[in-house]
Write a protein that holds these residues in place. Sequence first.
Motif: not given
Lengths: 350, 426, 337
Positions: B263, B298, B301-303, B305-308, B317-318, B320, B322-323
């Motif tokens: 992403l 979705y 959730a994708l965003l 999940a990206v480690p930043d 930290r946001r 996460r 969990r899906l």
Amino acid sequence: MDDPLLVVEDLTVQFPTEDGVVTAVSNLSYQVELGKTLGIVGESGSGKSVSSMAVLGLHDARSARITGSIRVRGTEVVGMSEAKLRKLRGNEIAMIFQDALAALHPFYRVGGQLAEAYRVHHPSASKRDARRKAIEMLDRVGIPKPDRRVDDFPHQFSGGMRQRAMIAMGLINDPSLLIADEPTTALDVTVQAQILDLLQDLQREFNSAVIIITHDLGVIAEMADDVLVMYAGRAVEYGPCKEIMVHPEMPYTWGLLSSVPDVTSDTSARMIPIPGNPPSLLSPPTGCAFHPRCVHRDKVPGDLCSTTLPELIPGGRGPQHLKRCHLSNSDAIYEAEVLPEIAPDLVEEP
Amino acid sequence: MASMSPEQGSGDMAAYQATDTPEPESDVPSFADVAEHGHAASELDPDAEPVLTVENLRMYFPVRSPGLIRRKIGDVQAVDGISFEVPKGGSLGLVGESGCGKSTTGRLITRLYKPTGGSMQFEGVDLAKLSNRELKPLRRNVQMIFQDPYTSLNPRQTVGAIVSAPLQVHNILPRNQIKRRVQELLEVVGLSPEHYNRYPNEFSGGQRQRIGIARALTLNPKLLVADEPVSALDVSIQAQVINLLQDIQQEFGVAFLFIAHDLAVVRHFCPEVAVMYLGKIVEIGDRDSIYSNAHHPYTQALLSAVPDVKQAVTGERRERIRLTGDVPSPIDPPSGCRFRTRCPIAQEICARHEPPLLQIGKRHKVACHFPGRLGEHPREPFTARLLGVDAEGQPDPGSSPATDLVEQPGYADTWFDLDAKTIGRA
Amino acid sequence: MFAYLVKRVLSGIVVLFLVSLSIFLLFWFGPSEPAQSICDRETSNRCTPERLEVFRETLGFNNPWYQEYGTFIDGVFTGREIKFSKNTKVYDCEAPCLGISYRTKQDVFDEMKTRMPATLSVALGGATLYLLLGIPIGVAAAKRRGTLADKALVSSFLAISSIPYYLFALLAWLFVTINLQVPVISDTGYFPITDNPGKWASGMLLAWIALGIFGCTQYTRYSRGSMVEVLSEDYIRTAKAKGLPNRTVIYKHGLRSALVPVVTIFGIDFGTLLAGTIFTERIFDIEGIGLWGLEAVYQKDLPVVSATALFGAAILITSNLIVDVIYSVLDPRVRLS
């Protein structure tokens, strides 16, 4: 204070080949304590995987020359007999690998492979005990209906479940050190998040030490307590994670940070690549191995960079933070030059 | 037709040119040089005409029963009715997890597959309907860059042969000019003309990807489909290749359909992004709409999940999202909304009706019954009235369903303004 | 699985049909006329055009080829009567009738049955020997890859396998039976196992050794190569990292995967062996299928040639099918459908 769980000192791993000796790891030193996570970051050929395989004694004695010292709870691993190493592997130290589809045997059932890992270190356990243990571990790593999935073959699992099974296999003997070699690289981002969460939960539960090897700085930033940055077989920067992420002192680390975009930063941030390609390990560059690609070399007087290998010593930021670089005022250069380009939103107004 | 001369191409890229021999000392650029060649994120040109308009594109792969008579027992609905536009000289990113249909979409547009249905308008021609023979003259306009630089180059052909093959197939240049043209192209992508007679195995991954890019550029295409062009490369090399693609885009005005699972890379390269899940577009919009104002659970959730790197170290930290579980099988996708089996906010209506892709901003569309920012999803389904159903999704005799919910490529001048609860206008 | 087997058997029958048809056509339209050679033989080389015409007529060579091929196929299922000449006797060929040998006047199917045990003995013994030698040596070499022992083994085996097999077998025979006159094994040939097992074994022994040693050099190469590849797989590294003993890593995790390609080659090899090994049978004087087929070709003995070719095809089809089934047993990812 007790000795740390794992102490690596002056580790060198060489592979003689027909073209010459490949020095995959040179004079590497680090340590990991129980309950802590060390992140090793580097690109392909940086020696990050090779050095970790050495901790398990997985290199073939005929093809690899290993010198230096690796001590697990004070016991020397380098030069240990194969029989003693076998007692260590999978028991005291476990390793999980990147591509779980390739790392699990395609012909044997998942449960069988887990049970095998248990029984080899618990010779008195019956087959039934081992199976029960396998189901328990699959349940523990969040595989639904573990009593049924235990009889599946790896190809019947999804990618995320295979990596979970791999983790279950790694933890089945309650190891004190878990080495995870690119554990999430082959996974989708939402599954990666699940696996990273799982690893963190399990670490807390088992209070084990973890080494996580990856090329992804984001994973390191989220998981690690300490970071070791490797380039061409050497540690180039080593220290507490937050310290290194906020105040990196080695231009290679800067390069890594400026090569990766992220999903939140200012869109005016530039993506600045590291020029050139990683060096050959057969004939690494003289001096600092990174100097042919280093864009800050002009700030070091003379030809120091190309003639003299810098030592891994504390820079200007305390004894914990080690760097291998001739730049004397690297923190200031980073703040003044690099940060405004790659993360303008993080630059504090004067 | 834009012509590529070495003067245009090589100068810019010399700064981070990769060579497989150690560079002489004096050639290492300073940080200032390199930083100047580093690109910020690509920007959107809102007035650009579309070069490619895809409408209701579908690709079903038949699934056959085992046994003597292999009856068709179903379809893998790899791509199931997607619509989008790629602007001239711009780039649209397609993101999603494995199995979402993004690579299939790329292969449909380059017509490696013939679509089951839908249209793909490219310069007034529907690529979906053409036969292979009719396609041949058009193929030069749409080229592809592949993911794996190790398997996508024939190891027994020289770089020259690989890059010149399209010229020979399409019979464009007289033979004696081919070599010069190929050498120009090699310079454009940051390789040296002397590499003409070398074999792919003499090159590193990043250099091989440059060869693949040169091959794709040979015919001056108007659209490049880049399928995970950097995911097989080392981190430091990824940035080199992304910058090269940005240079090429700026110089030659070529449009990109950029397919990737990363992403962050997509955010950098593409001013517009479509998020796919199980063969459908669930959210599409410009960069800000997707990355700062996502309304689909979705995408959120994708965003998350990206480690930043930056967020992790600055401590903000946001949480996460969990899906749970895995992506369902595209042979038998869930009824209604395909994401509902893993969706944290799914309700009954989601199983009964597929959410239409509604425009909720100037350049922002989302397919969700409960569209909203993270934590602000409405309780009642926003779409119920439009579909003529009640909040549980049961038919509501009193309501009049909207008739214009068919998915269209591009954006309309009016939209549903969710914040103001009115119709927004451009 | 069952449906798969049925499908494979059906497609096998089609292949057999095509093989028989092509051989038939080859003879029918070929440059030399089968009737001519029969006429020569029957009349002790005093074949006049008139006599030839008689043979043509009775053997059906004057009919259209498809009619005769139909007769042949019909005979396979129902049997038929065969006459060579007006005044010779009528041969009753029972189903499955593959014809009557032009040369020996024997029922071809019956003769094949009597020759089968010899060929089967050669094939089974030779194959067992080379598998039992080749795979363990190959695995041992793979374990010691790159060492002096491995290099010496690989190069010496390469030297052996670069000698043509017929020369190798002939030299073995000359050396053992003529020069050394080793007792017991010098007396080669086929003796039915039911009559005298000892004599059967001693008659076969030299053929087995020749086949075994020669085949072993190849199977060592296959299994070494396959094993070397498997030992570099990720799952082998995983097995080591679990702390498994070397034995378990090599045999349980390595060998099973390494065998998959070896089984494929073996399926084809063994099929070829069963279809008759011309050199082995010729040199060691074993009256098997291969020798029979060879002589039939010399004599233009159409029924025997087509029978041996059909037999060979049938064996290959069957062994391929068996290989695929073994495949699915070895590798759970392979599903027969």
